[in-house]
Design a protein around this motif. Structure first.
Motif, PDB file in Angstrom:
ATOM      1  N   ILE A  36       2.341   5.351  -6.011  1.00  0.00           N
ATOM      2  CA  ILE A  36       1.533   4.309  -6.647  1.00  0.00           C
ATOM      3  C   ILE A  36       0.147   4.847  -7.002  1.00  0.00           C
ATOM      4  O   ILE A  36      -0.462   5.576  -6.224  1.00  0.00           O
ATOM      5  N   THR A  49       4.342   5.086  -0.148  1.00  0.00           N
ATOM      6  CA  THR A  49       4.580   4.091   0.888  1.00  0.00           C
ATOM      7  C   THR A  49       4.974   4.788   2.177  1.00  0.00           C
ATOM      8  O   THR A  49       5.630   5.824   2.172  1.00  0.00           O
ATOM      9  N   LEU A  67       0.298   2.213   4.124  1.00  0.00           N
ATOM     10  CA  LEU A  67       0.098   2.932   2.872  1.00  0.00           C
ATOM     11  C   LEU A  67      -0.819   4.135   3.094  1.00  0.00           C
ATOM     12  O   LEU A  67      -2.042   4.030   2.943  1.00  0.00           O
ATOM     13  N   THR A  93       4.595  -4.160  -1.479  1.00  0.00           N
ATOM     14  CA  THR A  93       5.080  -3.366  -2.601  1.00  0.00           C
ATOM     15  C   THR A  93       6.373  -3.988  -3.102  1.00  0.00           C
ATOM     16  O   THR A  93       7.305  -4.208  -2.329  1.00  0.00           O
ATOM     17  N   GLN A 102       2.129  -2.989  -6.578  1.00  0.00           N
ATOM     18  CA  GLN A 102       1.636  -3.059  -5.215  1.00  0.00           C
ATOM     19  C   GLN A 102       0.340  -3.851  -5.113  1.00  0.00           C
ATOM     20  O   GLN A 102      -0.505  -3.780  -6.007  1.00  0.00           O
TER      21      GLN A 102
END
Length: 130
Positions: A36, A49, A67, A93, A102
């Motif tokens: 992400i 993640t 995270l 997420t 997210q």
């Protein structure tokens, strides 16, 4: 802070209530997870993640978890912090097929001039499962 904690506990109970038993088959993969890129607290972040509790239905997945991240933010005060700092956040997420979105929460600790507080962000990325 107490509203945030209550919301997270409520969501965790919901996930545990909807959770199903794991499959007994073995899956092999070269890379797995979610990458992400996003924005939080006037800076950017990049994360994968980490450990999470997730609920899957068909090709959609909703996860609440840790995270591990790299945060990018220019510090204008003196002395200055590094432009890139490691950070651990928590957040939701959602992924569908290979697209992921997210909502992360990161904590900035207390300093001599500011109180500690949680910051909310938004990110978009790719689900890696090949």
């Amino acid at each position: 802070m107490s509203k945030f904690t209550l919301l997270m506990l409520l969501f965790m109970f919901l996930i545990f209530d909807l959770a199903k038993a794991q499959n007994e088959k073995l899956n092999m993969s070269l890379a797995e997870g979610v990458l992400i890129v996003g924005y939080v607290d006037e800076g950017a972040y990049l994360n994968f993640t980490g450990p999470n509790v997730s609920y899957e239905i068909n090709q959609s997945r909703l996860a609440l978890g840790m995270l591990p991240s790299l945060r990018f933010k220019k510090d204008t005060s003196t002395p200055r912090n590094s432009f890139v700092t490691p950070n651990l956040g928590v957040g939701l997420t959602y992924s569908y097929k290979n697209l992921a979105m997210q909502i992360p929460f990161y904590y900035n600790s207390k300093t001599s001039t500011q109180n500690g507080k949680w910051n909310i962000g938004f990110g978009i990325g790719l689900k890696l499962d090949k």
